[in-house]
Scaffold this motif. Sequence first.
Motif, short mmCIF file in Angstrom:
data_model
loop_
_atom_site.label_atom_id
_atom_site.label_comp_id
_atom_site.label_asym_id
_atom_site.label_seq_id
_atom_site.Cartn_x
_atom_site.Cartn_y
_atom_site.Cartn_z
N PRO A 162 0.81 -1.22 0.00
CA PRO A 162 0.00 0.00 0.00
C PRO A 162 0.85 1.27 0.00
CG PRO A 162 -0.94 -1.58 1.51
CD PRO A 162 0.38 -2.14 1.06
N ALA A 163 1.98 1.25 0.69
CA ALA A 163 2.87 2.43 0.71
C ALA A 163 3.40 2.70 -0.69
CB ALA A 163 4.03 2.20 1.69
N ARG A 164 3.80 1.67 -1.41
CA ARG A 164 4.32 1.86 -2.77
C ARG A 164 3.22 2.33 -3.71
NH1 ARG A 164 6.68 -2.68 -5.45
NH2 ARG A 164 7.79 -1.14 -6.72
N PRO A 200 -1.14 -8.25 -10.27
CA PRO A 200 -2.45 -7.68 -9.97
C PRO A 200 -2.96 -8.06 -8.58
CG PRO A 200 -2.42 -8.50 -12.21
CD PRO A 200 -1.13 -8.96 -11.56
N ALA A 201 -2.60 -9.25 -8.11
CA ALA A 201 -3.03 -9.67 -6.77
C ALA A 201 -2.44 -8.77 -5.69
CB ALA A 201 -2.63 -11.13 -6.52
N VAL A 206 -4.87 -1.73 -2.74
CA VAL A 206 -5.93 -0.72 -2.92
C VAL A 206 -7.06 -0.93 -1.93
CG1 VAL A 206 -5.35 -0.14 -5.30
CG2 VAL A 206 -7.05 -1.92 -4.86
N ARG A 207 -7.28 -2.17 -1.51
CA ARG A 207 -8.29 -2.42 -0.46
C ARG A 207 -7.87 -1.69 0.82
NH1 ARG A 207 -7.62 -7.49 0.44
NH2 ARG A 207 -8.54 -8.07 -1.54
N TYR A 208 -6.63 -1.84 1.21
CA TYR A 208 -6.10 -1.15 2.39
C TYR A 208 -6.22 0.37 2.22
CZ TYR A 208 -2.78 0.65 5.83
OH TYR A 208 -2.20 1.36 6.85
N LEU A 209 -5.80 0.88 1.08
CA LEU A 209 -5.78 2.32 0.84
C LEU A 209 -7.19 2.92 0.81
CD1 LEU A 209 -2.93 2.45 -1.80
CD2 LEU A 209 -2.83 3.28 0.57
N THR A 210 -8.16 2.19 0.27
CA THR A 210 -9.54 2.71 0.27
C THR A 210 -10.14 2.64 1.66
OG1 THR A 210 -10.44 0.58 -0.48
CG2 THR A 210 -9.98 2.24 -2.18
N GLN A 211 -9.84 1.59 2.40
CA GLN A 211 -10.37 1.48 3.77
C GLN A 211 -9.82 2.55 4.69
OE1 GLN A 211 -9.40 -2.58 4.77
NE2 GLN A 211 -11.28 -3.38 3.88
N THR A 212 -8.61 2.98 4.45
CA THR A 212 -8.00 4.01 5.30
C THR A 212 -8.22 5.41 4.76
OG1 THR A 212 -5.89 3.73 4.16
CG2 THR A 212 -6.21 2.46 6.20
N GLY A 213 -8.89 5.55 3.63
CA GLY A 213 -9.20 6.86 3.08
C GLY A 213 -8.08 7.54 2.33
N GLY A 234 -18.31 1.16 -16.94
CA GLY A 234 -18.98 0.24 -16.02
C GLY A 234 -18.19 -1.03 -15.78
N ARG A 235 -17.06 -1.19 -16.44
CA ARG A 235 -16.26 -2.40 -16.29
C ARG A 235 -15.02 -2.09 -15.47
NH1 ARG A 235 -15.17 -5.46 -21.57
NH2 ARG A 235 -14.59 -6.96 -19.98
N GLY A 236 -14.99 -2.56 -14.24
CA GLY A 236 -13.82 -2.36 -13.40
C GLY A 236 -13.85 -1.05 -12.63
N ASP A 237 -12.85 -0.89 -11.82
CA ASP A 237 -12.74 0.28 -10.95
C ASP A 237 -11.55 1.13 -11.34
OD1 ASP A 237 -14.90 -0.45 -9.27
OD2 ASP A 237 -13.61 -1.84 -8.18
N LEU A 238 -11.64 2.39 -10.95
CA LEU A 238 -10.53 3.32 -11.07
C LEU A 238 -10.16 3.75 -9.65
CD1 LEU A 238 -11.79 5.61 -13.96
CD2 LEU A 238 -9.96 3.90 -14.08
N TYR A 239 -8.88 4.06 -9.45
CA TYR A 239 -8.40 4.49 -8.15
C TYR A 239 -7.72 5.84 -8.31
CZ TYR A 239 -9.34 -0.34 -7.20
OH TYR A 239 -9.97 -1.55 -7.08
N ARG A 240 -7.93 6.71 -7.32
CA ARG A 240 -7.33 8.04 -7.35
C ARG A 240 -7.13 8.52 -5.92
NH1 ARG A 240 -11.04 11.75 -5.83
NH2 ARG A 240 -13.23 11.19 -6.05
N ILE A 241 -6.25 9.50 -5.77
CA ILE A 241 -6.11 10.11 -4.46
C ILE A 241 -7.28 11.07 -4.26
CG2 ILE A 241 -3.60 9.86 -4.34
CD1 ILE A 241 -3.37 12.82 -5.08
N VAL A 242 -7.48 11.49 -3.03
CA VAL A 242 -8.53 12.44 -2.71
C VAL A 242 -8.28 13.72 -3.49
CG1 VAL A 242 -9.58 13.77 -0.84
CG2 VAL A 242 -8.79 11.44 -0.41
#
Length: 159
Positions: free
Chosen positions: A24-26, A52-53, A59-66, A76-84
């Motif tokens: 998650p830090a990386r 990918p694993a 990303v689960r850790y990073l989303t849970q911690t905000g 509609g296919r898959g997720d995107l991740y971004r910082i706040v």
Amino acid sequence: MDGLAQAVERLGQVLEDSGIPRMPARVFAYVLAEDRDRYTAAELAEGLDVSPAAISGAVRYLTQTGLVVRERRPSGRGDLYRIVDGDVWGTIMRARLPILDHYVASLQEAVALLDAGSAGRARLEETRAYFDFARRQMADLAQRWEAERTGARADSSRT
């Protein structure tokens, strides 16, 4: 190793040293330092040269911690991740204030259960006082930071 990879490794190590798990830090360091504003899990895996694993857990850790926000792709296919958006660190700090509120309240309840004058109660009272102080200081720091950020933006728009 290119500049981006070096920056990610250096910042990732600092974040890891401060208690964030390695992957998650990386990932967080990568989304801070890389130019795009949104990433698929596959793009994160490719950018960090990991499986990918490994990204899934990170990303689960990073989303849970905000630290990272997950949103649906327009297709509609898959997720995107971004910082706040915008003030990532101020947002993160303000999100931690309720945690400190919870510490203070829980410690106050624990203090009330112990005998007045006992050593354990005194230690818990000091711990509660510390977290109460830290909470007030963090709230004040968040306000001062917002004023600083707003002032810096206003100054740069005048030049």
